[in-house]
Scaffold this active site. Structure first.
Site, PDB file in Angstrom:
ATOM      1  N   LYS A 177       0.890  -1.173   0.000  1.00 32.65           N
ATOM      2  CA  LYS A 177       0.000   0.000   0.000  1.00 32.65           C
ATOM      3  C   LYS A 177       0.920   1.213   0.000  1.00 32.65           C
ATOM      4  CE  LYS A 177      -2.034   2.973   1.935  1.00 32.65           C
ATOM      5  NZ  LYS A 177      -1.844   4.405   1.576  1.00 32.65           N
ATOM      6  N   GLU A 253       9.124   1.014  11.319  1.00 31.71           N
ATOM      7  CA  GLU A 253      10.145   2.063  11.203  1.00 31.71           C
ATOM      8  C   GLU A 253       9.400   3.391  11.288  1.00 31.71           C
ATOM      9  OE1 GLU A 253      13.222  -0.608   8.479  1.00 31.71           O
ATOM     10  OE2 GLU A 253      12.631   1.360   7.754  1.00 31.71           O
ATOM     11  N   CYS A 287      13.469  10.613   7.499  1.00 31.11           N
ATOM     12  CA  CYS A 287      13.240  10.261   8.907  1.00 31.11           C
ATOM     13  C   CYS A 287      14.520  10.381   9.715  1.00 31.11           C
ATOM     14  CB  CYS A 287      12.692   8.854   9.001  1.00 31.11           C
ATOM     15  SG  CYS A 287      13.818   7.633   8.340  1.00 31.11           S
ATOM     16  N   GLU A 388       8.347  16.112  15.931  1.00 33.09           N
ATOM     17  CA  GLU A 388       8.845  15.915  14.559  1.00 33.09           C
ATOM     18  C   GLU A 388       8.116  16.866  13.612  1.00 33.09           C
ATOM     19  OE1 GLU A 388       9.821  12.184  11.724  1.00 33.09           O
ATOM     20  OE2 GLU A 388       7.751  12.312  12.379  1.00 33.09           O
TER      21      GLU A 388
END
Ligand code: NAD
Ligand code: 6OD
Length: 484
Positions: A177, A253, A287, A388
């Site tokens: 996906k 992750e 990331c 973040e």
């Protein structure tokens, strides 16, 4: 205009779920329509993947699988320009970046995991028995089954193949996906799968959104035997909850708020070159990027000024132009998110050393541009420093001694990556051990050997992938005990 289709059982099919536009982030223009898979189509994809396990794919020997994996790598390289154009149009990232990182790594992932599975071996144990004849234990590495692969938008082909390659190497089948923002390269890979002769049903792609759409249909599907996910920590929590039903394994992750640390004895030129990339590459949408930077007072001014200069040196514009070094962020929504932090930093009294605005670029006025930005002066409790952002920005804070610097770095619920800058190797090793992350880079950033363990600590993830660690997630070991 392109239509981004699903790829189910070896065929491209229009989604029966919702349709939504795909935008070119450089201009904001609509370049296509994504046709999401509905629940029945996700079910069909999982069914095709299950059937393929029992078909020719399931009967292939490891060397035969390896031949196909190598053909996939070659197939991506043979259509390098198609993949490059598709990735650039989905993300707006500059050709200079995508042609060096995204597409070559997309191909390399298949070669690396072909090598890995070919070199694979398992343990054997000879044991004593009362009759004196003994017994032999050996382990068989078996595929887990159907793997659900849920991907983000920042490095679409790279991160998707990082999961698909080891999954296929271990003999699994997959249902991918892709992010709703970046449907193109996952679909294009379907063409390569067919071209190189991967049996139908081994690789499937379902397009759509996350919750209440293809992402959730896939992760809740009882026919999925394991889920590998890259994305935000809160999404990881939802996926973990979905995987709890049926006790299915997850590899996660997740997000981060990575800190870099620069000591007085760092090589400033080398440090600034590395930090420029760590803070701003891919418009900060990595990331592993550095959004918090702690700099020892002796070099603070030099690093702050140098990083601000690096921020100002990026050139935004046409991603297909070789001179462009910075793209837009992925979407209007992401720009609004990043700008909310830029506004917050200003209102909380940050000193803005570079950037701070969402510029309008002549000729690209509809694009999702944000300036590379460097702040200092915010308290460590500010959301700008703790949350973040996933944009091209960093906050720099001075520290006096090693103990204080390391405590500041570790003061975060996240633990993905760090980057340590010093010419004192003893201190570098000490810091690498003290910092609570999955990945420490010393005097470098994003330097990858794909055999190494990759993953996050704390709220940045569960599990490690890379090399043998990927094998551990994408396969199951069965012990066989033979009485001699
Ligand atoms: P996201 O979590 O919003 O979406 C990722 C994927 O999950 C998308 O395909 C989305 O459709 C799907 N999804 C969303 N909700 C879902 C649900 N309830 N069930 C199933 N699927 C769902 O992440 P993003 O915005 O695409 O990517 C940015 C984030 O990814 C950042 O937090 C970044 O740090 C993280 N990231 C982490 C790594 C890593 O290696 N640790 C790598 C890249 C990105
Ligand atoms: O290099 C890799 O294998 C990897 N997973 C990189 C992740 C980058 C995150 O944005």
């Amino acid at each position: 205009m392109s239509n981004f289709l699903n790829f189910i059982d070896g065929e491209f099919v229009a989604g029966a779920g919702e349709a939504y536009p795909n935008h070119f982030p450089t201009t904001g223009e609509v370049i296509g329509e994504v046709r999401a898979a509905d629940a029945a189509q996700v079910d069909a994809a999982v069914g095709a993947a299950r059937a393929a396990l029992k078909g020719p794919w399931g009967r292939l020997s490891v060397p035969d699988r390896v031949v196909l994996l190598r053909k996939l790598a070659a197939g991506i390289n043979a259509r390098f320009d198609d993949f490059l154009a598709a990735e650039i149009r989905d993300t707006g990232k500059p050709r200079s970046l995508a042609s060096h990182i995204d597409i070559p790594r997309g191909a390399a992932n298949f070669d690396v995991f072909a090598d890995q599975i070919l070199a694979d071996h398992t343990e054997t144990f000879r044991m004593a028995t009362p009759d004196g004849r003994g017994a032999l234990n050996y382990a068989l590495r078996l595929p887990r089954g159907v793997i659900g692969v849920v991907c983000p938008w920042n490095l679409p082909l790279l991160l998707m193949t990082w999961k698909v390659a080891p999954a296929l190497a271990c003999g699994n089948t997959v249902v991918v996906k892709p992010s709703e923002e970046t449907p193109a390269t996952a679909a294009l890979l379907g063409e390569v799968m067919n071209d190189v002769g991967i049996p139908r049903g081994v690789y499937n792609v379902v397009q759509g959104q996350g919750g209440g759409s293809a992402g959730e249909f896939l992760t809740r599907h009882p026919g999925v035997d394991g889920i590998t996910f890259t994305g935000e920590t809160t999404t990881g929590e939802a996926i973990m909850a979905a995987a709890a039903k049926g006790v299915r394994p997850v590899s996660l992750e997740l997000g981060g708020k990575n800190a870099g640390i620069v000591f007085d004895d760092a090589d400033v030129t080398k440090t600034l070159e590395g930090l420029g990339r760590a803070c701003f590459a891919n418009t900060g949408q990595v990331c592993l990027g550095t959004e918090r930077l702690y700099v020892q007072r002796g070099v603070f001014d030099e690093i702050a000024e140098g990083l601000a200069k690096a921020a100002r040196g990026y050139r935004m514009g046409d991603p297909f132009d070789a001179a462009t070094t910075l793209g837009p962020v992925i979407s209007e929504r992401q720009r609004a998110k990043v700008m909310s932090y830029y506004d917050r930093a200003r209102s909380e009294g940050a000193e803005i050393l570079a950037g701070g605005t969402a510029p309008s670029l002549q000729g690209y006025e509809g694009g999702y541009w944000v300036e590379p930005t460097v702040w200092t002066g915010l308290p460590e409790t500010s959301g700008v420093v703790t949350e973040e952002i996933f944009g091209p920005c960093t906050h720099i804070c001075p520290f006096d001694d090693e103990e204080e610097g390391l405590a500041l770095v570790n003061d975060s619920p996240y633990g993905l990556a760090t980057t340590i800058w010093t010419e004192n190797l003893t201190r570098a090793h000490r810091a690498a051990e003290a910092i609570e992350v999955g990945i420490s880079w010393i005097n470098c950033w994003f330097l990858r050997d794909l055999r190494t363990p990759f993953g996050g600590s704390k709220q940045s993830g569960i599990g490690r992938e890379g090399g043998v660690h990927s094998m551990e997630f994408y396969s199951e070991l069965r012990n066989v005990c033979v009485k001699l």
